[in-house]
Design a protein around this motif. Structure first.
Motif, PDB file in Angstrom:
ATOM      1  N   LYS A  31       1.679   5.836   0.740  1.00 57.60           N
ATOM      2  CA  LYS A  31       1.772   5.699  -0.712  1.00 57.60           C
ATOM      3  C   LYS A  31       0.585   4.960  -1.339  1.00 57.60           C
ATOM      4  N   PHE A  32       0.073   3.934  -0.632  1.00 57.28           N
ATOM      5  CA  PHE A  32      -0.949   3.074  -1.233  1.00 57.28           C
ATOM      6  C   PHE A  32      -2.284   3.074  -0.491  1.00 57.28           C
ATOM      7  N   GLU A  33      -2.423   3.929   0.520  1.00 54.58           N
ATOM      8  CA  GLU A  33      -3.661   4.006   1.307  1.00 54.58           C
ATOM      9  C   GLU A  33      -4.060   2.650   1.881  1.00 54.58           C
ATOM     10  N   VAL A  34      -3.068   1.948   2.400  1.00 50.80           N
ATOM     11  CA  VAL A  34      -3.274   0.629   3.005  1.00 50.80           C
ATOM     12  C   VAL A  34      -3.595   0.815   4.482  1.00 50.80           C
ATOM     13  N   LYS A  35      -4.560   0.073   4.967  1.00 50.09           N
ATOM     14  CA  LYS A  35      -4.865   0.063   6.401  1.00 50.09           C
ATOM     15  C   LYS A  35      -4.040  -1.041   7.044  1.00 50.09           C
ATOM     16  N   THR A  36      -3.449  -0.743   8.189  1.00 48.17           N
ATOM     17  CA  THR A  36      -2.605  -1.721   8.878  1.00 48.17           C
ATOM     18  C   THR A  36      -3.016  -1.853  10.332  1.00 48.17           C
ATOM     19  N   GLN A  37      -2.738  -3.036  10.893  1.00 47.11           N
ATOM     20  CA  GLN A  37      -3.029  -3.287  12.307  1.00 47.11           C
ATOM     21  C   GLN A  37      -2.107  -4.393  12.809  1.00 47.11           C
ATOM     22  N   GLY A  41       2.691 -10.497  16.884  1.00 47.40           N
ATOM     23  CA  GLY A  41       3.896 -10.181  16.114  1.00 47.40           C
ATOM     24  C   GLY A  41       3.648 -10.117  14.628  1.00 47.40           C
ATOM     25  N   THR A  42       2.406  -9.886  14.233  1.00 43.35           N
ATOM     26  CA  THR A  42       2.053  -9.888  12.815  1.00 43.35           C
ATOM     27  C   THR A  42       1.347  -8.591  12.447  1.00 43.35           C
ATOM     28  N   LEU A  43       1.791  -7.983  11.367  1.00 45.79           N
ATOM     29  CA  LEU A  43       1.143  -6.787  10.854  1.00 45.79           C
ATOM     30  C   LEU A  43       0.186  -7.193   9.736  1.00 45.79           C
ATOM     31  N   ALA A  44      -1.096  -6.971   9.946  1.00 43.24           N
ATOM     32  CA  ALA A  44      -2.100  -7.238   8.909  1.00 43.24           C
ATOM     33  C   ALA A  44      -2.273  -5.954   8.108  1.00 43.24           C
ATOM     34  N   GLY A  49      -8.724  -4.949  -2.989  1.00 45.78           N
ATOM     35  CA  GLY A  49      -7.975  -5.754  -3.944  1.00 45.78           C
ATOM     36  C   GLY A  49      -6.741  -6.450  -3.407  1.00 45.78           C
ATOM     37  N   ILE A  50      -6.307  -6.085  -2.201  1.00 48.57           N
ATOM     38  CA  ILE A  50      -5.113  -6.699  -1.608  1.00 48.57           C
ATOM     39  C   ILE A  50      -5.316  -6.845  -0.102  1.00 48.57           C
ATOM     40  N   SER A  51      -4.967  -8.013   0.432  1.00 48.22           N
ATOM     41  CA  SER A  51      -4.929  -8.189   1.881  1.00 48.22           C
ATOM     42  C   SER A  51      -3.763  -9.117   2.188  1.00 48.22           C
ATOM     43  N   GLY A  52      -3.177  -8.944   3.360  1.00 44.88           N
ATOM     44  CA  GLY A  52      -2.058  -9.808   3.691  1.00 44.88           C
ATOM     45  C   GLY A  52      -1.528  -9.571   5.084  1.00 44.88           C
ATOM     46  N   LYS A  53      -0.370 -10.192   5.334  1.00 42.75           N
ATOM     47  CA  LYS A  53       0.271 -10.127   6.646  1.00 42.75           C
ATOM     48  C   LYS A  53       1.777 -10.099   6.489  1.00 42.75           C
ATOM     49  N   ILE A  54       2.420  -9.424   7.424  1.00 41.49           N
ATOM     50  CA  ILE A  54       3.869  -9.471   7.552  1.00 41.49           C
ATOM     51  C   ILE A  54       4.138 -10.006   8.955  1.00 41.49           C
ATOM     52  N   VAL A  63       6.129 -12.536   4.392  1.00 42.65           N
ATOM     53  CA  VAL A  63       5.112 -11.683   3.793  1.00 42.65           C
ATOM     54  C   VAL A  63       4.177 -12.583   3.000  1.00 42.65           C
ATOM     55  N   SER A  64       2.905 -12.528   3.325  1.00 45.69           N
ATOM     56  CA  SER A  64       1.907 -13.278   2.564  1.00 45.69           C
ATOM     57  C   SER A  64       0.789 -12.320   2.183  1.00 45.69           C
ATOM     58  N   ALA A  65       0.282 -12.487   0.964  1.00 43.63           N
ATOM     59  CA  ALA A  65      -0.771 -11.586   0.492  1.00 43.63           C
ATOM     60  C   ALA A  65      -1.669 -12.306  -0.499  1.00 43.63           C
ATOM     61  N   GLN A  66      -2.900 -11.852  -0.535  1.00 40.29           N
ATOM     62  CA  GLN A  66      -3.880 -12.311  -1.511  1.00 40.29           C
ATOM     63  C   GLN A  66      -4.196 -11.121  -2.409  1.00 40.29           C
ATOM     64  N   LEU A  67      -4.087 -11.346  -3.712  1.00 41.83           N
ATOM     65  CA  LEU A  67      -4.351 -10.287  -4.677  1.00 41.83           C
ATOM     66  C   LEU A  67      -5.680 -10.557  -5.367  1.00 41.83           C
ATOM     67  N   GLY A  68      -6.515  -9.553  -5.411  1.00 37.85           N
ATOM     68  CA  GLY A  68      -7.787  -9.682  -6.108  1.00 37.85           C
ATOM     69  C   GLY A  68      -7.585  -9.654  -7.622  1.00 37.85           C
TER      70      GLY A  68
END
Length: 91
Positions: A31-37, A41-44, A49-54, A63-68
């Motif tokens: 849906k949002f063309e987000v890259k994940t890795q 035990g953490t999904l980056a 404009g957005i980066s974060g971790k679950i 869930v933590s994220a930084q918004l541009g």
């Protein structure tokens, strides 16, 4: 730059929680063309404009994220959607 930090208790096993987060990540990529890795035990996740971790803890999802600058004005709406998805999958 705005930040988001949401914690939600859960009672799933590590593997069950991991499977749920995998499902959510697949939807985010689609849906949002987000890259994940996965890193331990953490999904980056990241997109312009957005980066974060679950992070999956023994009894908590965080869930933590930084918004541009572009997404900072949407912080409330983004937090609301994250909370809704966490309630949907971990309530």
């Amino acid at each position: 730059m705005a930040s988001i930090d949401i914690r939600r208790p859960h009672s799933l096993s590590q593997s069950e929680a991991h499977a749920v987060i995998d499902k959510v990540a697949a939807r985010m990529r689609e849906k949002f063309e987000v890259k994940t890795q996965w890193l331990d035990g953490t999904l980056a996740f990241e997109r312009p404009g957005i980066s974060g971790k679950i992070a999956i803890g023994g009894d908590e999802i965080r869930v933590s994220a930084q918004l541009g600058m572009l997404f900072s004005p949407l912080k409330g709406m983004i937090e609301q959607e994250i909370r809704r998805k966490l309630d949907e999958h971990f309530a």
